[in-house]
Structure formats: C-alpha cells, structure tokens
Design an enzyme around this catalytic site. Structure first.
Site, mmCIF file in Angstrom:
data_model
loop_
_atom_site.group_PDB
_atom_site.id
_atom_site.type_symbol
_atom_site.label_atom_id
_atom_site.label_comp_id
_atom_site.label_asym_id
_atom_site.label_seq_id
_atom_site.Cartn_x
_atom_site.Cartn_y
_atom_site.Cartn_z
ATOM 1 N N SER A 94 90.377 1.787 98.658
ATOM 2 C CA SER A 94 91.330 2.082 99.727
ATOM 3 C C SER A 94 90.677 2.205 101.109
ATOM 4 O O SER A 94 91.243 1.714 102.088
ATOM 5 C CB SER A 94 92.118 3.361 99.410
ATOM 6 O OG SER A 94 92.945 3.118 98.299
ATOM 7 N N LYS A 130 97.228 13.379 90.901
ATOM 8 C CA LYS A 130 98.552 12.871 91.287
ATOM 9 C C LYS A 130 99.694 13.821 90.892
ATOM 10 O O LYS A 130 100.731 13.848 91.541
ATOM 11 C CB LYS A 130 98.804 11.493 90.667
ATOM 12 C CG LYS A 130 98.025 10.380 91.342
ATOM 13 C CD LYS A 130 98.402 9.027 90.767
ATOM 14 C CE LYS A 130 97.714 7.901 91.513
ATOM 15 N NZ LYS A 130 98.086 6.580 91.033
ATOM 16 N N ASN A 183 101.214 9.620 95.128
ATOM 17 C CA ASN A 183 99.968 8.942 95.516
ATOM 18 C C ASN A 183 99.795 8.879 97.031
ATOM 19 O O ASN A 183 98.766 8.443 97.513
ATOM 20 C CB ASN A 183 99.879 7.524 94.912
ATOM 21 C CG ASN A 183 100.705 6.515 95.692
ATOM 22 O OD1 ASN A 183 101.681 6.867 96.363
ATOM 23 N ND2 ASN A 183 100.336 5.254 95.611
ATOM 24 N N GLY A 188 101.546 0.659 78.179
ATOM 25 C CA GLY A 188 101.000 1.876 78.788
ATOM 26 C C GLY A 188 102.138 2.787 79.191
ATOM 27 O O GLY A 188 103.284 2.327 79.381
ATOM 28 N N GLY A 241 101.056 5.776 81.181
ATOM 29 C CA GLY A 241 100.361 6.718 82.055
ATOM 30 C C GLY A 241 100.949 6.681 83.462
ATOM 31 O O GLY A 241 102.075 6.215 83.670
ATOM 32 N N TYR A 289 92.308 -4.645 88.437
ATOM 33 C CA TYR A 289 91.888 -5.642 89.430
ATOM 34 C C TYR A 289 90.371 -5.841 89.446
ATOM 35 O O TYR A 289 89.836 -6.557 90.280
ATOM 36 C CB TYR A 289 92.398 -5.270 90.831
ATOM 37 C CG TYR A 289 92.025 -3.877 91.246
ATOM 38 C CD1 TYR A 289 90.779 -3.594 91.780
ATOM 39 C CD2 TYR A 289 92.924 -2.833 91.067
ATOM 40 C CE1 TYR A 289 90.437 -2.306 92.123
ATOM 41 C CE2 TYR A 289 92.583 -1.538 91.409
ATOM 42 C CZ TYR A 289 91.332 -1.289 91.941
ATOM 43 O OH TYR A 289 90.989 -0.012 92.284
ATOM 44 N N GLY A 343 96.045 -7.700 89.655
ATOM 45 C CA GLY A 343 96.370 -6.375 90.189
ATOM 46 C C GLY A 343 96.067 -6.158 91.662
ATOM 47 O O GLY A 343 96.378 -5.091 92.209
#
Ligand code: NAP
Length: 282
Positions: A18, A67, A88, A129, A131, A223, A244
């Site tokens: 990020s 989170k 997030n 998934g 999560g 990714y 991703g």
C-alpha cells in the site's frame, strides 16, 4: 504547510504494497501527505488508535490482524463496514473517526474493469474461503443482487456464519471443498480467497486442474505471484484468469478517495504497484 500523515496499521508489514501505491497517488496530485507503515504489536495497537483520534493521522488503512479488533475504537461505521463486520479504511469526518471497508467493492471494480460486459445480477458464483477478504467480497456481491452464491471453505462453521450474514438478500449455499466439483459447472465465476498458492508456497493450489473449463472466469485474489498456480492451470484449461492486483489497486483507490475527496489516479497506482511487485516477486 505541515505534512499530513496516513498510515497502514497492521502486523508483519515488511511486504506491504500500500505505501508504494498510495505515495505514488499522493505525489501525482502533489499533496502534502505521506503514507507510512505502522507495524504494531497487540499491546501498541490501542495507543496507535489514540494517535489517530488525537489528529496525528488524518486517515489509515487497517490490515491483518486488526480489521475486526479496531471496531470498538471507532466513532462510527459506514453501513457497508457494519454489514461486513470488519474495517480496512479509516477516515475522519466532522472530527469523528469512521470505519469503512473497500475490499469487496474494490474487487468488483477490478472485475468490471476487466470484464465490463458482466451483468452481476445474472451471475452464479462460487467463493473459496470464508475469511476477511471472502466476507467482504461476498457482502459486496450480495449487495449487487447476484443470482446464486456458493461458499466453499475448509471450516464449514465459518462458511455457515458467512451464509447467515448474507442469505436474507440472496440465495447462498455452503459446500465443502470436495463438493466444489459438483457445483463448478453451474457457475460463471470462481473467486479464490485463501492464501493457498501465495509466495513462498507457489506450487500449491486448492482447486484441482480438471475442474476448470473454457469460458469460466477465475479470480485469484492472491497477487504474489502475479500468476498463481491456480490461475496458470485455469488458463491452460481455457478458463479466463483474473489476478489479484486489480483488487489491491481498487480497494486502495477507494480509500484514497475517502481521504482526499479526489479521484484516484488508478493508472499511476497500478504502475507503481506492478513496478514494486516485479522488483520483489520471484
Ligand atoms: P483470513 O481472514 O485469514 O482467511 C483465510 C481463509 O483461507 C479462511 O477461509 C481459511 O479457512 C482459508 N485457508 C487458509 N489456509 C488454508 C488452507 N491451507 N487450506 C484451505 N483453506 C485455507 O485471510 P484473508 O484476509 O481473507 O486473506 C486471504 C488471502 O487473500 C491472502 O492471501 C491475502 O493476501 C489475500 N488478499 C488479497 C487482497 C487483494 O487486494 N488482492 C485483499 C485482501 C486479501 P478456515 O476458515 O478453514 O481457516
């Protein structure tokens, strides 16, 4: 003008992407902001949030493992973050700190950027998934009114909790990972949302190759590497791969827009990200 600070708050952030992407966007507009890493232990977490409240930071991203832990510290949640039950992105509004979640909408923007002809309300999808990321994508997809959603997860209870969260709005069915083969021919889109196949475990995939077929769109939100084993095998079987990186760019772009009120320079962010990933990835 003093430099205003933004932060990514999380743990074990040495490979976080990020900062490179957000700083490129901030520089593009020559904004007096800098985006930095706040790699904090559980003990330091509360203090970091207090710094945010005291005005030291004007916004933040939050990542694993905070989170959900961040929720009680916030003054307000957006309805979307409330539905997901995780945050997030944090921004300041009228002096109050507000929690949002841009992961799911970021995924959808990246999907529609690559496949603009898709009509989400006609689609049948399977999510692997249950999560944090799967939950955000499932809620955003449910908000778009998709026709049918299958959730396949290693821990069935976790998938059933997610089903309960969204089934009022759409048709959701929970399946085991081995039942995936029974439903995969009934779907238009398969979204992989577990860390299986992520560096350094690049020779792993959770989906047997023979389940892929021509025309099926296959997203892998992992990714690193850019082409996971799952995506490589999907492509070899004639399926349409979607990596991703787009989700990473678009969830970041939506956060940038919350903080600055400006349109995110998507191409600048993507370029910075690809450059950083190609410098680092095996
Ligand atoms: P998380 O909250 O820890 O959830 C992990 C999920 O993966 C759970 O459903 C877990 O199943 C399943 N899982 C983990 N290991 C597994 C294994 N060996 N076999 C089968 N299932 C397994 O993680 P997350 O935040 O959702 O992130 C998942 C992945 O998405 C990570 O690789 C992350 O880097 C990536 N991600 C990408 C983006 C992006 O922008 N592209 C954004 C967010 C996350 P159980 O319930 O059984 O434990």
């Amino acid at each position: 003008m003093p430099v205003r600070k933004l932060a990514l708050i999380g743990r074990s952030l040495q490979h976080a992407k990020s900062p490179v992407m957000q700083n490129a966007a901030l520089q593009h507009y020559q904004l007096p902001f800098c985006y930095e890493l706040c790699d904090v232990t559980e003990d330091q977490f509360a203090e970091t949030i207090l710094q945010l409240k005291s005005g030291e930071y004007c916004g933040a991203n939050v990542t694993i493992p905070y989170k959900e832990k961040v929720l009680p510290y916030l003054d307000r949640l957006t309805p979307h973050a409330q539905r997901i039950g995780a945050v997030n992105t944090i921004f300041i509004e009228d002096g109050r700190i507000v929690g949002d979640n841009t992961d799911g909408d970021g995924y959808i923007e990246s999907l529609l950027e690559e496949f603009p002809y898709l009509q989400l309300s006609n689609m049948r999808i399977a999510i692997i998934g249950a999560g944090g990321a799967a939950k955000a994508i499932a809620v955003s997809m449910a908000m778009k009114g998709i026709k049918k959603m299958y959730i396949a997860n290693r821990t069935i209870d976790q998938a059933m909790r997610l089903q309960k969260q969204i089934q009022l709005s759409i048709d959701v069915e929970v399946v085991t990972l081995s039942q995936l083969q029974e439903v995969v021919t009934n779907i238009d889109l398969l979204i992989h949302c577990t860390p299986v196949g992520m560096y350094p475990n690049i020779h792993e995939s959770i989906v047997p190759k023979h389940l892929f077929y021509k025309g099926l769109i296959v997203s892998d939100i992992v990714y690193n590497p850019l082409e996971t084993k799952l995506l490589k095998e999907a492509k070899e079987m004639g399926a349409i791969p979607h990596n991703g990186v787009g989700m990473l760019v678009h969830q970041g772009a939506l956060a940038f827009e919350r903080w600055t009120g400006l349109k995110a320079p998507i191409d600048v962010m993507r370029r910075a990200l690809y450059q950083s990933l190609s410098n680092e990835i095996t």
